[in-house]
Design a protein around this motif. Structure first.
Motif, PDB file in Angstrom:
ATOM      1  N   ASP A 139      -2.264  13.163   3.583  1.00 23.87           N
ATOM      2  CA  ASP A 139      -3.858  13.205   4.134  1.00 23.87           C
ATOM      3  C   ASP A 139      -3.975  12.010   4.842  1.00 23.87           C
ATOM      4  O   ASP A 139      -5.428  11.748   5.262  1.00 23.87           O
ATOM      5  CB  ASP A 139      -4.743  13.785   3.067  1.00 23.87           C
ATOM      6  CG  ASP A 139      -4.297  15.315   2.575  1.00 23.87           C
ATOM      7  OD1 ASP A 139      -3.861  15.903   3.486  1.00 23.87           O
ATOM      8  OD2 ASP A 139      -4.421  15.232   1.572  1.00 23.87           O
ATOM      9  N   GLY A 140      -3.264  11.030   4.697  1.00 29.15           N
ATOM     10  CA  GLY A 140      -3.625   9.555   5.537  1.00 29.15           C
ATOM     11  C   GLY A 140      -4.483   8.679   4.616  1.00 29.15           C
ATOM     12  O   GLY A 140      -5.176   7.422   4.969  1.00 29.15           O
ATOM     13  N   TYR A 141      -4.600   9.038   3.140  1.00 23.21           N
ATOM     14  CA  TYR A 141      -5.536   8.197   2.409  1.00 23.21           C
ATOM     15  C   TYR A 141      -4.701   6.853   1.803  1.00 23.21           C
ATOM     16  O   TYR A 141      -3.410   7.197   1.329  1.00 23.21           O
ATOM     17  CB  TYR A 141      -6.175   9.112   1.146  1.00 23.21           C
ATOM     18  CG  TYR A 141      -7.232   9.772   1.495  1.00 23.21           C
ATOM     19  CD1 TYR A 141      -8.377   9.188   2.106  1.00 23.21           C
ATOM     20  CD2 TYR A 141      -7.083  11.309   1.871  1.00 23.21           C
ATOM     21  CE1 TYR A 141      -9.447  10.179   2.644  1.00 23.21           C
ATOM     22  CE2 TYR A 141      -7.758  12.047   2.527  1.00 23.21           C
ATOM     23  CZ  TYR A 141      -9.044  11.633   2.692  1.00 23.21           C
ATOM     24  OH  TYR A 141     -10.136  12.436   3.276  1.00 23.21           O
ATOM     25  N   ILE A 142      -5.098   6.014   1.742  1.00 23.43           N
ATOM     26  CA  ILE A 142      -4.538   4.490   1.336  1.00 23.43           C
ATOM     27  C   ILE A 142      -5.062   4.273   0.144  1.00 23.43           C
ATOM     28  O   ILE A 142      -6.139   4.071  -0.402  1.00 23.43           O
ATOM     29  CB  ILE A 142      -4.869   3.422   2.632  1.00 23.43           C
ATOM     30  CG1 ILE A 142      -4.597   3.875   3.852  1.00 23.43           C
ATOM     31  CG2 ILE A 142      -4.304   2.183   2.027  1.00 23.43           C
ATOM     32  CD1 ILE A 142      -5.257   3.013   4.978  1.00 23.43           C
ATOM     33  N   THR A 143      -3.797   3.724  -0.936  1.00 17.70           N
ATOM     34  CA  THR A 143      -4.194   3.206  -1.832  1.00 17.70           C
ATOM     35  C   THR A 143      -3.415   1.740  -1.916  1.00 17.70           C
ATOM     36  O   THR A 143      -2.277   1.754  -1.566  1.00 17.70           O
ATOM     37  CB  THR A 143      -3.615   4.228  -3.232  1.00 17.70           C
ATOM     38  OG1 THR A 143      -2.232   4.439  -2.976  1.00 17.70           O
ATOM     39  CG2 THR A 143      -4.584   5.526  -3.253  1.00 17.70           C
ATOM     40  N   LEU A 144      -3.759   0.913  -2.748  1.00 15.81           N
ATOM     41  CA  LEU A 144      -3.364  -0.401  -2.966  1.00 15.81           C
ATOM     42  C   LEU A 144      -2.146  -0.131  -4.250  1.00 15.81           C
ATOM     43  O   LEU A 144      -2.377   0.284  -5.221  1.00 15.81           O
ATOM     44  CB  LEU A 144      -4.055  -1.378  -3.510  1.00 15.81           C
ATOM     45  CG  LEU A 144      -5.126  -1.758  -2.632  1.00 15.81           C
ATOM     46  CD1 LEU A 144      -6.326  -2.449  -3.105  1.00 15.81           C
ATOM     47  CD2 LEU A 144      -4.568  -2.693  -1.262  1.00 15.81           C
ATOM     48  N   GLN A 145      -1.061  -0.556  -3.681  1.00 20.01           N
ATOM     49  CA  GLN A 145      -0.023  -0.758  -4.996  1.00 20.01           C
ATOM     50  C   GLN A 145      -0.206  -2.059  -5.768  1.00 20.01           C
ATOM     51  O   GLN A 145      -1.041  -2.773  -5.274  1.00 20.01           O
ATOM     52  CB  GLN A 145       1.470  -0.750  -4.237  1.00 20.01           C
ATOM     53  CG  GLN A 145       1.990   0.193  -3.300  1.00 20.01           C
ATOM     54  CD  GLN A 145       2.142   1.565  -4.006  1.00 20.01           C
ATOM     55  OE1 GLN A 145       1.464   2.069  -4.682  1.00 20.01           O
ATOM     56  NE2 GLN A 145       3.530   1.917  -3.882  1.00 20.01           N
ATOM     57  N   THR A 146       0.478  -2.214  -6.692  1.00 16.64           N
ATOM     58  CA  THR A 146       0.096  -3.178  -7.552  1.00 16.64           C
ATOM     59  C   THR A 146       0.313  -4.550  -7.227  1.00 16.64           C
ATOM     60  O   THR A 146      -0.843  -5.378  -7.181  1.00 16.64           O
ATOM     61  CB  THR A 146       1.541  -3.077  -8.841  1.00 16.64           C
ATOM     62  OG1 THR A 146       1.263  -1.987  -9.578  1.00 16.64           O
ATOM     63  CG2 THR A 146       0.931  -4.301  -9.739  1.00 16.64           C
ATOM     64  N   SER A 147       1.350  -4.785  -6.419  1.00 14.64           N
ATOM     65  CA  SER A 147       1.293  -6.241  -5.431  1.00 14.64           C
ATOM     66  C   SER A 147       0.147  -6.207  -4.538  1.00 14.64           C
ATOM     67  O   SER A 147      -0.508  -7.514  -4.548  1.00 14.64           O
ATOM     68  CB  SER A 147       2.609  -6.207  -4.654  1.00 14.64           C
ATOM     69  OG  SER A 147       2.823  -5.364  -3.805  1.00 14.64           O
ATOM     70  N   GLY A 148      -0.288  -5.383  -3.615  1.00 10.13           N
ATOM     71  CA  GLY A 148      -1.166  -5.135  -2.829  1.00 10.13           C
ATOM     72  C   GLY A 148      -2.701  -5.428  -3.708  1.00 10.13           C
ATOM     73  O   GLY A 148      -3.501  -6.239  -3.142  1.00 10.13           O
ATOM     74  N   LEU A 149      -2.772  -4.797  -4.820  1.00 12.95           N
ATOM     75  CA  LEU A 149      -4.251  -4.812  -5.511  1.00 12.95           C
ATOM     76  C   LEU A 149      -4.454  -6.566  -5.966  1.00 12.95           C
ATOM     77  O   LEU A 149      -5.427  -6.984  -6.111  1.00 12.95           O
ATOM     78  CB  LEU A 149      -4.135  -3.917  -6.625  1.00 12.95           C
ATOM     79  CG  LEU A 149      -5.365  -3.985  -7.362  1.00 12.95           C
ATOM     80  CD1 LEU A 149      -6.639  -3.613  -6.776  1.00 12.95           C
ATOM     81  CD2 LEU A 149      -5.206  -2.939  -8.816  1.00 12.95           C
ATOM     82  N   GLU A 150      -3.319  -6.982  -6.592  1.00 12.30           N
ATOM     83  CA  GLU A 150      -3.201  -8.267  -7.300  1.00 12.30           C
ATOM     84  C   GLU A 150      -4.030  -9.105  -5.915  1.00 12.30           C
ATOM     85  O   GLU A 150      -4.569 -10.045  -6.279  1.00 12.30           O
ATOM     86  CB  GLU A 150      -1.796  -8.688  -7.520  1.00 12.30           C
ATOM     87  CG  GLU A 150      -1.383  -8.203  -8.822  1.00 12.30           C
ATOM     88  CD  GLU A 150      -0.058  -8.647  -9.136  1.00 12.30           C
ATOM     89  OE1 GLU A 150       0.652  -9.365  -8.591  1.00 12.30           O
ATOM     90  OE2 GLU A 150       0.290  -7.967 -10.140  1.00 12.30           O
ATOM     91  N   ILE A 151      -3.309  -9.096  -4.754  1.00 12.01           N
ATOM     92  CA  ILE A 151      -3.657  -9.810  -3.711  1.00 12.01           C
ATOM     93  C   ILE A 151      -5.295  -9.860  -3.353  1.00 12.01           C
ATOM     94  O   ILE A 151      -5.819 -10.751  -3.241  1.00 12.01           O
ATOM     95  CB  ILE A 151      -2.559  -9.992  -2.373  1.00 12.01           C
ATOM     96  CG1 ILE A 151      -1.366 -10.448  -2.773  1.00 12.01           C
ATOM     97  CG2 ILE A 151      -3.197 -10.576  -1.154  1.00 12.01           C
ATOM     98  CD1 ILE A 151      -0.041  -9.804  -1.921  1.00 12.01           C
TER      99      ILE A 151
ATOM    100  N   ILE B  83       0.676  -1.221  -0.026  1.00  5.83           N
ATOM    101  CA  ILE B  83      -0.021   0.047  -0.008  1.00  5.83           C
ATOM    102  C   ILE B  83       0.914   1.150  -0.068  1.00  5.83           C
ATOM    103  O   ILE B  83       2.129   1.096   0.248  1.00  5.83           O
ATOM    104  CB  ILE B  83      -0.987   0.035   1.148  1.00  5.83           C
ATOM    105  CG1 ILE B  83      -0.074   0.235   2.490  1.00  5.83           C
ATOM    106  CG2 ILE B  83      -1.994  -1.205   1.150  1.00  5.83           C
ATOM    107  CD1 ILE B  83      -0.839   0.521   3.787  1.00  5.83           C
ATOM    108  N   ALA B  84       0.352   2.197  -0.371  1.00  9.00           N
ATOM    109  CA  ALA B  84       0.905   3.643  -0.358  1.00  9.00           C
ATOM    110  C   ALA B  84      -0.095   4.614   0.608  1.00  9.00           C
ATOM    111  O   ALA B  84      -1.263   4.323   0.697  1.00  9.00           O
ATOM    112  CB  ALA B  84       1.070   4.421  -1.494  1.00  9.00           C
ATOM    113  N   ILE B  85       0.432   5.313   1.519  1.00  4.90           N
ATOM    114  CA  ILE B  85      -0.579   6.339   2.297  1.00  4.90           C
ATOM    115  C   ILE B  85       0.009   7.751   1.931  1.00  4.90           C
ATOM    116  O   ILE B  85       1.147   8.047   2.221  1.00  4.90           O
ATOM    117  CB  ILE B  85      -0.247   5.970   3.743  1.00  4.90           C
ATOM    118  CG1 ILE B  85      -0.458   4.702   4.163  1.00  4.90           C
ATOM    119  CG2 ILE B  85      -1.079   6.828   4.569  1.00  4.90           C
ATOM    120  CD1 ILE B  85      -0.422   4.122   5.653  1.00  4.90           C
ATOM    121  N   ASP B  86      -0.798   8.581   1.551  1.00  8.85           N
ATOM    122  CA  ASP B  86      -0.547   9.928   0.962  1.00  8.85           C
ATOM    123  C   ASP B  86      -0.323  10.841   2.352  1.00  8.85           C
ATOM    124  O   ASP B  86      -0.876  10.381   3.553  1.00  8.85           O
ATOM    125  CB  ASP B  86      -1.301  10.577   0.094  1.00  8.85           C
ATOM    126  CG  ASP B  86      -2.834  10.764   0.409  1.00  8.85           C
ATOM    127  OD1 ASP B  86      -3.054  11.039   1.627  1.00  8.85           O
ATOM    128  OD2 ASP B  86      -3.645  11.196  -0.350  1.00  8.85           O
TER     129      ASP B  86
END
Length: 124
Positions: free
Chosen positions: A58-70, A53-56
């Motif tokens: 402002d505290g918002y979380i996004t899935l990185q490629t590997s996290g999104l795949e899982i 994941i990545a956290i910006d």
């Protein structure tokens, strides 16, 4: 790629919350899962350190490629298994709980055969 069941659950929840509301913060995960904010923060730190994941700022979380795949794989398993169980006559509540348990432990081979069977027989 095999990771701990708890990490899979967090990634799946991030995906589900993202689809539902468009953005995800740690507090959203804590509320949804009934966990404490500090527990979720520790888990998010581990997921970030492992590049799931990545956290910006402002505290918002996004899935990185590997996290999104899982997350996508686990979420699909959950959906297929719960639908299959309900098609067999299991109550929705039980099917959702059981699918959550099964999705992490079932082999890829068994899951693929169940998925193929379900796809061939759904709607009959």
């Amino acid at each position: 790629m095999k990771i701990q069941e708890s990490a899979e659950n967090y990634l799946e929840m991030i995906l589900m919350l993202k689809e539902r509301s468009g953005q995800v913060r740690s507090i959203d995960i804590a509320h949804e899962l009934g966990y404490t904010k500090p527990s979720v923060s520790v888990a998010m730190k581990r997921l970030r350190e492992n590049d799931y994941i990545a956290i910006d700022e402002d505290g918002y979380i996004t899935l990185q490629t590997s996290g999104l795949e899982i997350a996508t794989q686990v979420y699909e398993r959950h959906q297929i298994l719960s639908q299959l169980l309900m098609a067999l006559g299991v109550s929705e509540e039980t099917a959702l709980k059981d699918a959550c348990r099964i999705e992490h432990d079932i082999s890829d081979e068994s899951y693929q055969r169940l998925k193929e069977y379900f796809e061939r027989h759904k709607g009959r």
